[in-house]
Design a protein around this motif. Structure first.
Motif, short mmCIF file in Angstrom:
data_model
loop_
_atom_site.label_atom_id
_atom_site.label_comp_id
_atom_site.label_asym_id
_atom_site.label_seq_id
_atom_site.Cartn_x
_atom_site.Cartn_y
_atom_site.Cartn_z
N GLY A 197 40.84 45.08 48.88
CA GLY A 197 41.04 46.50 48.61
C GLY A 197 41.54 46.73 47.20
N GLY A 198 42.46 45.84 46.76
CA GLY A 198 43.03 45.98 45.43
C GLY A 198 41.98 45.81 44.36
N TYR A 199 41.06 44.85 44.57
CA TYR A 199 40.01 44.59 43.58
C TYR A 199 39.27 45.88 43.28
N TRP A 200 38.85 46.60 44.35
CA TRP A 200 38.06 47.81 44.13
C TRP A 200 38.92 49.01 43.74
N SER A 201 40.09 49.17 44.41
CA SER A 201 40.81 50.42 44.16
C SER A 201 41.44 50.43 42.77
N GLN A 202 41.90 49.27 42.30
CA GLN A 202 42.43 49.22 40.93
C GLN A 202 41.34 49.55 39.93
N MET A 203 40.15 49.02 40.24
CA MET A 203 39.01 49.26 39.37
C MET A 203 38.72 50.76 39.30
N GLN A 204 38.66 51.37 40.49
CA GLN A 204 38.34 52.79 40.53
C GLN A 204 39.41 53.62 39.84
N ALA A 205 40.65 53.12 39.93
CA ALA A 205 41.73 53.89 39.32
C ALA A 205 41.65 53.83 37.80
N LYS A 206 41.17 52.71 37.28
CA LYS A 206 41.24 52.48 35.84
C LYS A 206 39.95 52.76 35.09
#
Ligand SMILES: Nc1ncnc2c1ncn2[C@@H]1O[C@H](COP(=O)(O)OP(=O)(O)O)[C@@H](O)[C@H]1O
Ligand SMILES: [Mg+2]
Lengths: 155, 260, 269
Positions: free
Chosen positions: B182-191
């Motif tokens: 989840g972190g892989y994708w959500s951090q990406m989407q956030a940044k």
């Protein structure tokens, strides 16, 4: 000049793959996927100090991301930072006396806004203002305070 | 000393002359583009040889670049306990820089050199002269469809490169190194910002597609019509394209991300 | 049109490649309906002359008129219109290598006409029949021998029924049989289709067999001209040397060099 069907099909596949990849980049990789367009409602909060909070930083409650910061302005009357955040419309059951604090993900991580639910029956809606806020912890200030207090203990 | 200066002068004059001819050639191509749009079959055939045939190379390269980025990034980020940022790092490097640049360099090697060699050989075997004498404009029938195909293929290839690379990073980061999915994708989407990152990457790839295809087609058209001349022109295409891509990347990066 | 007016008038043409002067005032008249041969040693600029006539190169001085129009004063579109009526057979054939024999011959028809595909098929087969290669229509150019490639190129050159054809060294590198076939074809096509032909060559025998008129070119100038019979009788030593293929004469066997003995001794000048 005759072009065989298989070449046309391959070219069609190639172009389609390009669109799939572009769709993937927009929806899964970038922020377009996070918020579904401009849906949701905006609330504001003013902070004495926002630290290094940036536009697009996440807004979360109980660790769940529910929106993001859309604008940061300086209020020249109160000398405070006015942060506008957009909350997804499916999270529309938040009490109006919820509080907002600026938190840091990990020691060196990014800053984000954490909400904490209050107890009122009235709900947050478009244009609401969060009254209870807690500013960012600024490392230099904390260190300064620590040094100051340890100095005074020594004396 | 005077001889040396004279040589330098002659060389720079020659360079400007070539640049001028290249610009005139480019304008000729632009004028011929409507005639290509009337005959989409010419374009389809070229999209095949320029784009489809570069597809597998780009996908494999993208996958490996993404996987290497994830491996290297993980060891650096884990020192700071910031493994969660791996997705962001992989995606930002690919979308902003490596996708457009590496795809353009590979494209110059794969499709650009082939274009130059093909057109150069057509010139050497008098096919271009033959077309002219059949009252068929080779710029409209040969150059313009190839140019347009390169211009359209490059953004597709760069986008594929980035997308596959991000998936490669996912396989390594989440599959092998065990960071949180989840972190892989959500951090990406956030940044990663759509306009700031994805669109700028796309613009870069269009510019690179333009410059690489232009160089490739012009070098072929301008080649000395002998086997040696064509081989030199092919080499020049790869070298000049690489320089042009890296230089333009620097300029574009400064313009796009310079004020951050 | 007036029959006796020449199809092509070349007047005082000068042309150079870089610093090298290739033509230094050339005058020629190419008559309608005739086979005109332009002969000269390799590298004198015979191919260059054909490219000047076709408008691919521009003379530095002088004019070339084809069918009453100055080739180098035409606008792009007019030049292309004129070229549709000029066929040219390149030394190498210049077939498009990525399409079949059939498509090569059909190429100018598809480019310049809106004929239905059945009509194009008829025309292509007719042209291929004329050069005896109807059976080779599905081959790719790489599968053809040199002589066959030239015949296909010839079929392509006559596809649009031009008023003239320029042949660039059609016999070079051909075996005697293909050579005979080509000689025959050029003559037959010229007479049957009412074409005007220009044959550039240095094969004296074959060319003289079909030419009505011959120009001999050397060192940027027309050295001699006349019917083949006239030239055989010419007093010009140069003509005699060329027509009979003698090793030495006005055209020296040796490339310009300094004295042999001093060269061998390595004496510096
Ligand atoms: N593209 C070119 N650039 C420079 N020189 C050329 C070019 N083409 C031909 N030449 C020179 O022009 C001269 C005439 O060439 P060409 O017309 O091919 O001769 P020919 O057909 O009589 O053998 C030759 O000396 C050749 O070296
Ligand atoms: Mg020649």
């Amino acid at each position: 000049m005759h072009i065989s069907r298989s070449i046309e099909i391959l070219v069609g596949f190639f172009v389609a793959m390009g669109f799939v990849a572009m769709f993937f980049l927009s929806m899964e990789v970038s922020n377009l996927g996070g918020l579904n367009g401009d849906e949701g409602y905006e609330v504001t909060a003013s902070f004495e100090n926002i630290g290094s909070l940036k536009v697009r930083a996440p807004v979360s409650i109980a660790g769940v991301k529910i929106g993001r910061v859309t604008a940061i302005n300086f209020d020249s009357e109160s000398f405070e930072a006015l942060v506008t955040m957009q909350i997804e419309s499916k999270y529309d059951q938040l009490p109006s006396d919820s509080s907002a604090s600026i938190l840091t993900a990990g020691l060196l991580g990014e800053q984000y806004i954490g909400l904490e639910a209050g107890g009122e029956d009235e709900l947050l809606q478009q244009g609401s203002m969060l009254e209870l806020t807690q500013s960012a912890l600024v490392l230099e200030q904390i260190i300064g305070q620590f040094l100051f207090s340890s100095d005074s203990e020594d004396e | 000393m005077v001889g040396y200066l004279q040589g330098l002068g002659a060389r720079s004059l020659g360079m400007f002359e070539r640049l001028g001819r290249g610009a005139v050639f480019f304008i000729n191509i632009l004028l011929c583009i409507p005639s290509v749009l009337v005959r989409p079959r010419l374009l389809v055939a070229q999209l095949h040889s320029v784009g489809v045939l570069s597809f597998s190379l780009i996908v494999v390269a993208g996958l490996f670049v993404g996987m290497v980025l994830a491996l290297q990034g993980f060891y650096t980020l884990s020192d700071f306990g910031a493994e969660g940022m791996l997705g962001v790092m992989v995606a930002a490097s690919l979308v902003r820089e490596l996708g457009p640049v590496v795809a353009a360099l590979l494209f110059a090697g794969r499709a650009g050199s082939a274009l130059t060699a093909e057109i150069g050989l057509m010139k050497a075997t008098e096919q271009l002269s033959g077309m002219e004498m059949m009252a068929v404009d080779p710029v409209a029938r040969i150059m313009a469809p190839r140019f347009l195909a390169g211009l359209l293929s490059m953004p597709i290839l760069a986008t594929l490169f980035s997308a596959v690379g991000i998936l490669g990073g996912y396989f390594i980061g989440v599959g092998l190194l065990g960071i949180d999915e989840g972190g892989y994708w959500s951090q990406m989407q956030a940044k990663i910002d759509f306009n700031q990152d994805i669109m700028n990457g796309l613009i870069k790839s269009i510019v690179f597609g333009w410059v690489v295809t232009w160089i490739a087609v012009f070098e072929g058209y301008d080649a000395i019509p002998t086997s040696e001349g064509v081989s030199r022109a092919t080499t020049r295409t790869v070298v000049h394209s690489a320089f042009a891509v890296l230089l333009l990347d620097f300029i574009l990066t400064a313009l796009m991300f310079g004020d951050i | 049109m007036t029959e006796n007016k020449p199809l092509i008038k070349i007047r005082d043409v000068h042309f150079s490649r870089g610093s090298k002067l290739i033509f230094d005032g050339v005058n020629m008249d190419i008559q309608r309906g005739k086979v005109t041969a332009i002969m000269g040693p390799s590298g004198t600029g015979k191919t260059t002359l054909l490219k000047l006539i076709g408008g691919q190169l521009r003379p530095s001085k002088g004019s070339i008129e084809v069918d009453g129009r100055d080739v180098h004063k035409l606008r792009h579109a007019e030049l292309y219109k004129l070229r549709k009526r000029m066929g040219m057979l390149f030394q190498s054939g210049a077939l498009l290598t990525d399409i079949s024999v059939f498509d090569n011959v059909a190429y100018p028809l598809r480019e310049h006409t809106k004929l239905p595909e059945t009509m194009i098929r008829h025309l292509v087969l007719m042209k291929l029949q004329a050069v005896g290669l109807r059976g080779a229509r599905d081959l790719m150019p790489s599968e053809l021998s040199g002589g066959m490639a030239r015949r296909v190129a010839l079929a392509r050159a006559i596809a649009l029924d031009p008023m003239m054809i320029m042949y660039d060294e059609p016999f070079t590198g051909q075996d005697p049989i293909s050579m005979g076939v080509l000689v025959q074809l050029i003559k037959v096509l010229n007479d049957a289709l009412g074409l005007s032909s220009i044959v550039v060559s240095h094969d004296v025998q074959e060319t003289c067999a079909i030419a009505d008129y011959v120009y001999l070119v050397s060192n940027g100038k027309v050295v001699d001209h006349g019917s083949p019979a006239d030239l055989a009788q010419s007093e010009s030593q140069w003509s005699q040397q060329f027509m009979q293929g003698m090793a030495d004469g006005p055209v020296p066997f040796h490339y310009a060099a300094r004295e042999y003995a001093s060269d061998l001794l390595g004496v510096n000048e």
